[in-house]
Design a protein around this motif. Sequence first.
Motif, PDB file in Angstrom:
ATOM      1  N   LEU A  21       0.838  -1.207   0.000  1.00  0.00           N
ATOM      2  CA  LEU A  21       0.000   0.000   0.000  1.00  0.00           C
ATOM      3  C   LEU A  21       0.870   1.254   0.000  1.00  0.00           C
ATOM      4  O   LEU A  21       0.620   2.203  -0.752  1.00  0.00           O
ATOM      5  N   SER A  25       0.933   3.761  -3.281  1.00  0.00           N
ATOM      6  CA  SER A  25       0.340   5.078  -3.056  1.00  0.00           C
ATOM      7  C   SER A  25       1.412   6.153  -2.928  1.00  0.00           C
ATOM      8  O   SER A  25       1.201   7.307  -3.323  1.00  0.00           O
ATOM      9  N   SER A  29       1.465   9.295  -5.293  1.00  0.00           N
ATOM     10  CA  SER A  29       1.376  10.607  -4.637  1.00  0.00           C
ATOM     11  C   SER A  29       2.495  11.534  -5.088  1.00  0.00           C
ATOM     12  O   SER A  29       2.276  12.735  -5.301  1.00  0.00           O
ATOM     13  N   VAL A  89      -5.479   2.340  -2.245  1.00  0.00           N
ATOM     14  CA  VAL A  89      -4.349   2.993  -2.910  1.00  0.00           C
ATOM     15  C   VAL A  89      -4.782   4.335  -3.504  1.00  0.00           C
ATOM     16  O   VAL A  89      -4.091   5.344  -3.360  1.00  0.00           O
ATOM     17  N   VAL A  90      -5.932   4.348  -4.155  1.00  0.00           N
ATOM     18  CA  VAL A  90      -6.436   5.585  -4.761  1.00  0.00           C
ATOM     19  C   VAL A  90      -6.719   6.630  -3.687  1.00  0.00           C
ATOM     20  O   VAL A  90      -6.347   7.803  -3.824  1.00  0.00           O
ATOM     21  N   LEU A  92      -5.481   6.922  -0.588  1.00  0.00           N
ATOM     22  CA  LEU A  92      -4.235   7.404   0.012  1.00  0.00           C
ATOM     23  C   LEU A  92      -3.476   8.314  -0.949  1.00  0.00           C
ATOM     24  O   LEU A  92      -2.888   9.320  -0.539  1.00  0.00           O
ATOM     25  N   SER A  93      -3.497   7.970  -2.234  1.00  0.00           N
ATOM     26  CA  SER A  93      -2.780   8.767  -3.233  1.00  0.00           C
ATOM     27  C   SER A  93      -3.422  10.136  -3.416  1.00  0.00           C
ATOM     28  O   SER A  93      -2.728  11.162  -3.462  1.00  0.00           O
ATOM     29  N   THR A  96      -2.704  12.211  -0.060  1.00  0.00           N
ATOM     30  CA  THR A  96      -1.313  12.576   0.201  1.00  0.00           C
ATOM     31  C   THR A  96      -0.757  13.501  -0.866  1.00  0.00           C
ATOM     32  O   THR A  96       0.084  14.367  -0.583  1.00  0.00           O
ATOM     33  N   SER A  97      -1.209  13.370  -2.107  1.00  0.00           N
ATOM     34  CA  SER A  97      -0.691  14.199  -3.196  1.00  0.00           C
ATOM     35  C   SER A  97      -0.955  15.676  -2.947  1.00  0.00           C
ATOM     36  O   SER A  97      -0.165  16.533  -3.373  1.00  0.00           O
ATOM     37  N   THR A 157      -1.835   4.319   6.314  1.00  0.00           N
ATOM     38  CA  THR A 157      -2.293   3.078   5.694  1.00  0.00           C
ATOM     39  C   THR A 157      -3.142   2.246   6.649  1.00  0.00           C
ATOM     40  O   THR A 157      -3.933   1.406   6.212  1.00  0.00           O
TER      41      THR A 157
END
Length: 215
Positions: A21, A25, A29, A89-90, A92-93, A96-97, A157
Amino acid sequence: MNVLTNNLDIYGSYFLTTIELFLLSGAASLIFGTFLAMLRVSPVPVFRAVGTAYVTLVRNTPLTLIFVFLVFAYPLLEILKLNFFVAAVVALSLYTSAFICEVVRSGINTVPIGQAEAARALGLNFGQVLGQIVLPQAVRSVVPPLMSMLIALLKNTTIASGFSVLEAGAIRQYLSERGENQLVGLLWVALGFVILVAILSLIQRSLEKRWSVAR
């Protein structure tokens, strides 16, 4: 030690999922966050507005709500089916991005404007100026805060465990089902995260030494 040795199958597989993960991610990110930073410093007002709106919206939205949308609301749109791991994953990405964008943008602002002007005078376009002149210097100056964002991502995560993703945050629940001491089990989970964070800190120090520049 018995709690750990008797449940190595859980600790091993769940921490492996946590690492997967984090890596997926984290890479997404960094890419998307850098793209957002480019939008934020773009000379085109529409691009700047889009980047600003995204960062403002996502930074002020709890990560849990993003998970809720992707896991429960998004499937109702019937666009593209995502399993729980991919949805995590989506989520978190996307979250965080927005923070990485601001870190990268602050690094871009540390690069003297004269360098960008000189590059444009040589005929480089906006993308070339950023990619070849500005971003390489910007990344060097923001290694510590950038790594802090990645460490925060690693700990975030654990939220995925509440949405049917079998990662380190879900270990306590399965230890409870096996009748193990949950407090001791959580201490081992905490130790696992301490080790992972220590590895990231070592990578940070290595990069700082390699990319150190006189300013």
